[in-house]
Structure formats: C-alpha cells, structure tokens
Scaffold this active site. Structure first.
Site, PDB file in Angstrom:
ATOM      1  N   ASN A 159     -10.426  -0.725  -0.680  1.00  0.00           N
ATOM      2  CA  ASN A 159     -11.691  -0.154  -0.213  1.00  0.00           C
ATOM      3  C   ASN A 159     -11.800   1.350  -0.462  1.00  0.00           C
ATOM      4  O   ASN A 159     -12.892   1.901  -0.414  1.00  0.00           O
ATOM      5  CB  ASN A 159     -11.895  -0.466   1.273  1.00  0.00           C
ATOM      6  CG  ASN A 159     -10.736  -0.013   2.135  1.00  0.00           C
ATOM      7  OD1 ASN A 159      -9.575  -0.297   1.817  1.00  0.00           O
ATOM      8  ND2 ASN A 159     -11.017   0.681   3.208  1.00  0.00           N
ATOM      9  N   HIS A 160     -10.679   2.025  -0.718  1.00  0.00           N
ATOM     10  CA  HIS A 160     -10.719   3.470  -0.980  1.00  0.00           C
ATOM     11  C   HIS A 160     -10.667   3.811  -2.478  1.00  0.00           C
ATOM     12  O   HIS A 160     -10.419   4.959  -2.844  1.00  0.00           O
ATOM     13  CB  HIS A 160      -9.552   4.175  -0.279  1.00  0.00           C
ATOM     14  CG  HIS A 160      -9.638   4.141   1.213  1.00  0.00           C
ATOM     15  ND1 HIS A 160     -10.746   4.582   1.901  1.00  0.00           N
ATOM     16  CD2 HIS A 160      -8.754   3.716   2.149  1.00  0.00           C
ATOM     17  CE1 HIS A 160     -10.534   4.420   3.205  1.00  0.00           C
ATOM     18  NE2 HIS A 160      -9.342   3.895   3.372  1.00  0.00           N
ATOM     19  N   HIS A 171      -1.466  -2.435   6.554  1.00  0.00           N
ATOM     20  CA  HIS A 171      -0.270  -1.576   6.576  1.00  0.00           C
ATOM     21  C   HIS A 171       0.818  -1.981   7.561  1.00  0.00           C
ATOM     22  O   HIS A 171       1.762  -1.226   7.761  1.00  0.00           O
ATOM     23  CB  HIS A 171      -0.638  -0.101   6.839  1.00  0.00           C
ATOM     24  CG  HIS A 171      -1.441   0.524   5.750  1.00  0.00           C
ATOM     25  ND1 HIS A 171      -1.685   1.873   5.678  1.00  0.00           N
ATOM     26  CD2 HIS A 171      -2.060  -0.012   4.676  1.00  0.00           C
ATOM     27  CE1 HIS A 171      -2.426   2.146   4.628  1.00  0.00           C
ATOM     28  NE2 HIS A 171      -2.673   1.006   4.004  1.00  0.00           N
ATOM     29  N   ASP A 225       0.780  -1.235   0.000  1.00  0.00           N
ATOM     30  CA  ASP A 225       0.000   0.000   0.000  1.00  0.00           C
ATOM     31  C   ASP A 225       0.822   1.302   0.000  1.00  0.00           C
ATOM     32  O   ASP A 225       1.333   1.721   1.049  1.00  0.00           O
ATOM     33  CB  ASP A 225      -0.949  -0.018   1.197  1.00  0.00           C
ATOM     34  CG  ASP A 225      -1.728  -1.333   1.279  1.00  0.00           C
ATOM     35  OD1 ASP A 225      -1.146  -2.390   0.954  1.00  0.00           O
ATOM     36  OD2 ASP A 225      -2.902  -1.315   1.670  1.00  0.00           O
ATOM     37  N   HIS A 266      -7.287  -7.661  -0.209  1.00  0.00           N
ATOM     38  CA  HIS A 266      -7.283  -6.414   0.561  1.00  0.00           C
ATOM     39  C   HIS A 266      -8.313  -6.553   1.674  1.00  0.00           C
ATOM     40  O   HIS A 266      -9.510  -6.366   1.456  1.00  0.00           O
ATOM     41  CB  HIS A 266      -7.640  -5.274  -0.399  1.00  0.00           C
ATOM     42  CG  HIS A 266      -7.283  -3.930   0.124  1.00  0.00           C
ATOM     43  ND1 HIS A 266      -6.014  -3.424   0.068  1.00  0.00           N
ATOM     44  CD2 HIS A 266      -8.023  -2.978   0.724  1.00  0.00           C
ATOM     45  CE1 HIS A 266      -5.990  -2.210   0.593  1.00  0.00           C
ATOM     46  NE2 HIS A 266      -7.207  -1.922   1.010  1.00  0.00           N
TER      47      HIS A 266
HETATM   48 FE   LIG Z   1      -7.453  -0.274   2.367  1.00  0.00          FE
END
Ligand SMILES: [Fe+2]
Length: 258
Positions: A67-68, A178, A8, A151
């Site tokens: 998700n973003h 993360h 990420d 994810h």
């Molecule tokens: Fe995410």
C-alpha cells in the site's frame, strides 16, 4: 525446491539485515529463489529506485510492494521498466508498474510471483477478488510454481484468499501487518499459507516505528511524525518447499536471530 520469502523490510535496519544475512540464508535453506517484500525500506514508507536496486543486489530475485508503493518520487517510472520489482496487481490499470514477475529460479524452474492488496481496512483501488482468478490463470500459464504475496490488513481476508486459491497456487504469503503469525500450514490442496510472515527490521518498536512516537499518536491523536526505530533488528519470513510442479510440501517460519 525451496523458496525463501523475507517479510516487510523496514528502514535502514531492515535493509542492512538483508544485505548482511540474505546470502547466508540462501545457503542455509538451499533457496532456489528469494522474494523480498520491500514496501517499507525507505525510512518505513515506500521504496526508491536506488533502494530497490540495493535489495536486488543483496540477492533478492523479486521484490514485492504494497500500500505504500508510490510514497517516493521516481518509483513509478522505475516500476514501469522493472520486471522484478512489482507493485500490487489490483492497483488499477492507470497506475504504473507490473503486478506479476516471472523469473527463473536457480534450479531452472520458472516461478511466477503475484502481488495483491487486500480490500478490508485499506484504500485499495480494485477488489482483489475481482482480479485474482484471471491473474492466477495467467500466472499458471507462465509458470508451474506460483507465489502470491497478499498484502492485507485483516486476518480474515488473508485466510479467505488462501482458502480460495488452495490447489491453484504454490503459496499465499500474507504481509503488511508486521507481526509473524503462528499459522504456517499446508492446505488440503497442497498450497502453503501463512497469515503474516512478519517484519525484517527493528523489532524494538511498534511494527517498525519508534514506540514513543506511535504511542503518542495513539494517546493524544496528534499528528506525530513517525520515525523508524533502530534496535532489535531481525529478519523474519518463511521458507516454502515445493515440487518443481508447484505443489507445496512444507512451510517453515524463519526468525534471525531467533
Ligand atoms: Fe503495508
């Protein structure tokens, strides 16, 4: 063959680290393919068409999201047209974009990359379990090497999906949380797996966000606006070594600088 996966990418520090180090990392690990998760590259939430192009120009063959994905305007039509920047495949049939990329690696082997969102503790439109078998079948018909970016929030779900796909895909690489986990492993069916590959971004932070802001939101439960941190830029991810037929031989975590 070797596949480099960078976890990420977060904000400007993450993107700069990719631009600065990805070409050398490809050399160091003799990477035939580079996959970069870019869902946090736009100031820590989402991606813009321009930033997606920058990650591709920096040497990513495929950019995965999460998700973003749709936080920034203009990305829907970009994803609709892109074959290399993919959104989660279980986003729902009405959402623009593709959930799988099929690309040729530098050694000439075709690789399919799948993006999937976890179901636990995330607002995910379609359960990954409902779609994963058909997707893997489609991927395997298109390419001998199949890499899944899963994810997801929950370690249990990530471990479970890796076990379910063991022997059917080359690698199941967890993203989203993360924090790099120490469980990189080759499963009995020769699938490489890790619960979370980490973060490429500012590590003097709370998973990318300025620590004082994240702490303030947690302590007082006030709607504090998050800002990306700046210090401690580091690249994290994994290198997967596999046969040209897609059977994993090794998985190594990377952290630069160490
Ligand atoms: Fe995410």
């Amino acid at each position: 063959m070797n596949i480099l996966f960078l976890a990420d990418v977060f904000g400007v520090p993450g993107r700069r680290a990719v631009e600065e180090h990805l070409p050398a990392l490809r050399e160091r690990y003799d990477a035939d393919l580079a996959i970069v998760n870019g869902e946090n590259v736009a100031d820590g939430a989402g991606i813009t068409p321009k930033l997606a192009d920058k990650l591709l120009a920096a040497g990513a063959d495929v950019v995965t999201l999460g998700n973003h994905t749709y936080r920034r305007s203009g990305i829907g039509s970009y994803l609709e047209a892109s074959e290399r920047v993919i959104r989660p495949a279980n986003q729902g049939a009405l959402t623009p974009g593709n959930g799988m990329a099929v690309v040729e690696a530098r050694n000439g082997v075709t690789v399919a990359v799948l993006s999937l969102l976890g179901h636990l503790f995330l607002d995910t439109p379609v359960s990954p379990w409902e779609v994963v078998d058909a997707l893997v079948e489609e991927a395997r018909a298109a390419a001998p090497v199949v890499v899944v970016d899963f994810h997801a929030e929950a370690t249990s779900e990530k471990v479970a999906l890796a076990a379910w796909l063991d022997g059917r895909v080359t690698a199941v690489i967890g993203t989203h949380t993360h924090v790099q986990t120490s469980d990189a492993r080759i499963l009995p069916g020769r699938t490489a797996a890790i619960t979370d590959a980490g973060m490429t971004g500012p590590h003097d932070s709370v998973i990318g966000v300025k620590s004082e802001l994240a702490i303030a939101r947690m302590r007082a439960r006030l709607p504090v606006r998050f800002e990306p941190a700046e210090g401690g830029a580091r690249l994290e991810g994994v290198v997967v070594t596999c046969t040209d037929e897609g059977r994993a031989e090794a998985i190594e975590t990377i952290r630069v600088p160490a």
